[in-house]
Enzyme design. Sequence first.
Site, short mmCIF file in Angstrom:
data_model
loop_
_atom_site.label_atom_id
_atom_site.label_comp_id
_atom_site.label_asym_id
_atom_site.label_seq_id
_atom_site.Cartn_x
_atom_site.Cartn_y
_atom_site.Cartn_z
N ALA A 267 0.85 -1.21 0.00
CA ALA A 267 0.00 0.00 0.00
C ALA A 267 0.87 1.25 0.00
O ALA A 267 0.54 2.25 0.60
CB ALA A 267 -0.93 -0.02 1.21
N GLY A 268 2.02 1.15 -0.68
CA GLY A 268 2.94 2.28 -0.74
C GLY A 268 2.58 3.24 -1.86
O GLY A 268 1.39 3.44 -2.16
N ASN A 269 3.61 3.78 -2.51
CA ASN A 269 3.36 4.80 -3.54
C ASN A 269 2.58 4.24 -4.73
O ASN A 269 1.60 4.84 -5.17
CB ASN A 269 4.70 5.38 -4.04
CG ASN A 269 5.26 6.39 -3.08
OD1 ASN A 269 4.54 6.95 -2.25
ND2 ASN A 269 6.56 6.64 -3.17
N ASP B 59 -1.05 -4.53 3.36
CA ASP B 59 0.37 -4.27 3.65
C ASP B 59 0.74 -5.01 4.93
O ASP B 59 -0.11 -5.65 5.55
CB ASP B 59 0.63 -2.75 3.76
CG ASP B 59 2.04 -2.37 3.32
OD1 ASP B 59 3.01 -2.92 3.89
OD2 ASP B 59 2.19 -1.54 2.41
N ARG C 79 13.88 1.55 -5.47
CA ARG C 79 15.29 1.95 -5.59
C ARG C 79 15.56 3.29 -4.93
O ARG C 79 14.71 4.15 -4.89
CB ARG C 79 15.64 2.11 -7.08
CG ARG C 79 15.84 0.82 -7.77
CD ARG C 79 16.58 1.03 -9.06
NE ARG C 79 15.74 1.51 -10.14
CZ ARG C 79 16.20 1.89 -11.32
NH1 ARG C 79 17.52 1.91 -11.55
NH2 ARG C 79 15.39 2.26 -12.28
N ARG D 19 18.10 -2.03 -10.17
CA ARG D 19 16.97 -2.87 -9.74
C ARG D 19 17.49 -4.17 -9.14
O ARG D 19 16.92 -4.69 -8.18
CB ARG D 19 16.05 -3.16 -10.93
CG ARG D 19 15.36 -1.91 -11.46
CD ARG D 19 14.42 -2.21 -12.60
NE ARG D 19 13.79 -1.01 -13.13
CZ ARG D 19 14.28 -0.28 -14.13
NH1 ARG D 19 15.42 -0.61 -14.72
NH2 ARG D 19 13.64 0.80 -14.55
N ARG E 299 7.49 5.22 -21.80
CA ARG E 299 8.61 6.16 -21.70
C ARG E 299 9.21 6.43 -23.07
O ARG E 299 9.47 7.58 -23.44
CB ARG E 299 9.67 5.60 -20.73
CG ARG E 299 9.20 5.65 -19.30
CD ARG E 299 10.18 5.03 -18.32
NE ARG E 299 9.71 5.31 -16.96
CZ ARG E 299 9.97 4.55 -15.90
NH1 ARG E 299 10.72 3.47 -16.02
NH2 ARG E 299 9.50 4.88 -14.71
N HIS F 249 13.61 -5.93 -17.67
CA HIS F 249 13.36 -4.57 -17.17
C HIS F 249 14.65 -4.05 -16.53
O HIS F 249 14.76 -3.90 -15.32
CB HIS F 249 12.22 -4.63 -16.14
CG HIS F 249 11.72 -3.29 -15.70
ND1 HIS F 249 11.48 -2.25 -16.56
CD2 HIS F 249 11.39 -2.83 -14.47
CE1 HIS F 249 11.03 -1.22 -15.87
NE2 HIS F 249 10.98 -1.54 -14.60
N1 APR Z 1 3.71 -7.88 2.12
C1 APR Z 1 3.03 -6.80 1.70
N2 APR Z 1 3.55 -5.58 1.55
C2 APR Z 1 4.86 -5.44 1.84
C3 APR Z 1 5.66 -6.52 2.26
C4 APR Z 1 5.04 -7.80 2.40
N3 APR Z 1 5.71 -8.86 2.81
N4 APR Z 1 6.91 -6.05 2.45
C5 APR Z 1 6.90 -4.74 2.14
N5 APR Z 1 5.66 -4.36 1.77
C6 APR Z 1 5.16 -3.04 1.44
C7 APR Z 1 5.88 -1.92 2.19
O1 APR Z 1 5.47 -1.89 3.56
C8 APR Z 1 5.44 -0.70 1.41
O2 APR Z 1 4.27 -0.10 1.93
O3 APR Z 1 5.36 -2.69 0.08
C9 APR Z 1 5.16 -1.27 0.01
C10 APR Z 1 6.04 -0.69 -1.09
O4 APR Z 1 5.72 0.64 -1.23
P1 APR Z 1 6.82 1.78 -1.52
O5 APR Z 1 7.96 1.62 -0.55
O6 APR Z 1 6.11 3.09 -1.57
O7 APR Z 1 7.38 1.36 -2.96
P2 APR Z 1 6.72 1.60 -4.41
O8 APR Z 1 7.26 2.85 -4.99
O9 APR Z 1 5.25 1.43 -4.31
O10 APR Z 1 7.40 0.38 -5.22
C11 APR Z 1 7.15 -0.96 -4.90
O11 APR Z 1 7.52 -1.77 -7.13
O12 APR Z 1 8.36 -0.74 -9.04
C12 APR Z 1 8.64 -1.54 -7.95
O13 APR Z 1 10.98 -1.05 -7.55
C13 APR Z 1 9.68 -0.92 -7.05
O14 APR Z 1 10.10 -2.98 -5.88
C14 APR Z 1 9.46 -1.72 -5.78
C15 APR Z 1 7.93 -1.91 -5.78
#
Ligand code: APR
Length: 311
Positions: A11-13, A34, A85, A91, A154, A178
Site C-alpha cells: 500500500a505504498g506509492n 500491507d 530503488r 533494480r 517512456r 526490465h
Molecule cells: N507484504 C506486503 N507488503 C509489503 C511486504 C510484504 N511482505 N513487504 C513490504 N511491503 C510493502 C511496504 O510496507 C510498502 O508499503 O510494500 C510497500 C512498497 O511501497 P513503496 O515503498 O512506496 O514502494 P513503491 O514505490 O510502491 O514500489 C514498490 O515496485 O516498481 C517496484 O521497484 C519498485 O520494488 C518496488 C515496488
Amino acid sequence: MARRKIGLIGAGNIGGELANLCVARRLGDVVLYDVPAKMEIAKGKALDLGQAATVSDVESRIIGTADFADLGGADVLIITAGVPRKPGQSRDDLIGTNLPIIRDVASRAKVYCPDAFVIVLSNPLDAMVYEYRRVLDAPRRRVVGMAGVLDSARFAYFLASEIGVSVHDIRAMVLGGHGDDMVPLLSNCTVNGVPIQDFVAPERLASIVQRTRQGGGEIVGLMGTSAFYAPAQSALAMAEAYLLDQKRLLPAAAYLEGEYGLRDLYLGVPVVIGKDGVERIVELALDSNEREMLTKSAATVQSIIEVVKRS
Ligand code: APR
C-alpha cells in the site's frame, strides 16, 4: 453482476495510486494489503479513497488490511510489495530485500487466492515474477510481470516530445528484461504507420533509446525514490485488459517455453491479455540486431534468476 475484487499487495506509492485509479475507472472493490507495521497507512489510504469516491459518486468498497484472508476471492492481484530503488541503486540491488518479500506474498496468495490473475511489479521484475509463479506453481497465463507497458510509454513519450506529435500516434514497443539492456524496438516503431526513421535522425534515435533504458533511474535521481504514476497506470492497463476481456496486445514479462528460442525464464515480449489472462505470446520477426540485443538481455535476466534459484 457481482462487483470484481482487486487486491493490491503493498500500500505504498504505487499501491496507493493504483487504488485511486481502480476506483476512478470503476473496476470494482479494492483491498489494500500491507504488513502489520504499515496497516494503519493502508487503512488511512482506504478511508481517504472511500471518501473521495463519495465525492465522485463511485460505488466501490475500499478497505485497508494486514490480514491476507481479506484478499480471498480476489479476481486480480497486483503486487508492489518490496522496497523501491534509491539513487545509485540498480533494480538488481533490491534482490536481497525483495526476494523474501515476494516469497512471503506468494505463499500467502497460494492459500487465499490461488486463482487470481496476478500482475507483479516488484523489482528486479523478471526474477521476482519468475519466483512468484514458481512458488504458486500457477499456469503461466495467470502470472505476468509489468515492465514493457511502462518502458514503452517512456519510449513513446520521448519520441512524441522529440517529433512534436501526439503521444497517441506513436507506436512503440520495448521488449526484453526490465533493466539497462532492455530492447526498444526500432524495426516496428512508427508514427501511425510511418517509420520512425522518417522523423528522427539516427543519432537522436540512439540517444532516445538510451534515455528510455535509463528512464526509471532518471526519475529515481530526481525524486530519491522510484516512479509511481506511470507504473500504476501501466499495471492498470493490464488489469483492465483482463477484467474487461479486451484482448489487448501489450509488451509484458511472460514465462517463455521456447518462444524466441528461450525457455524457463520471464522476459518482456508481446502478449495478448484477455479474460483468460495471458492468452497468447506473439513472436515478432525481429531484425538481427534486435534479436542479438534480446538474447543479451535474456542472458542478464537468466543470471539473476540463477541467483534466485540458489538463494
Ligand atoms: N507484504 C506486503 N507488503 C509489503 C511486504 C510484504 N511482505 N513487504 C513490504 N511491503 C510493502 C511496504 O510496507 C510498502 O508499503 O510494500 C510497500 C512498497 O511501497 P513503496 O515503498 O512506496 O514502494 P513503491 O514505490 O510502491 O514500489 C514498490 O515496485 O516498481 C517496484 O521497484 C519498485 O520494488 C518496488 C515496488
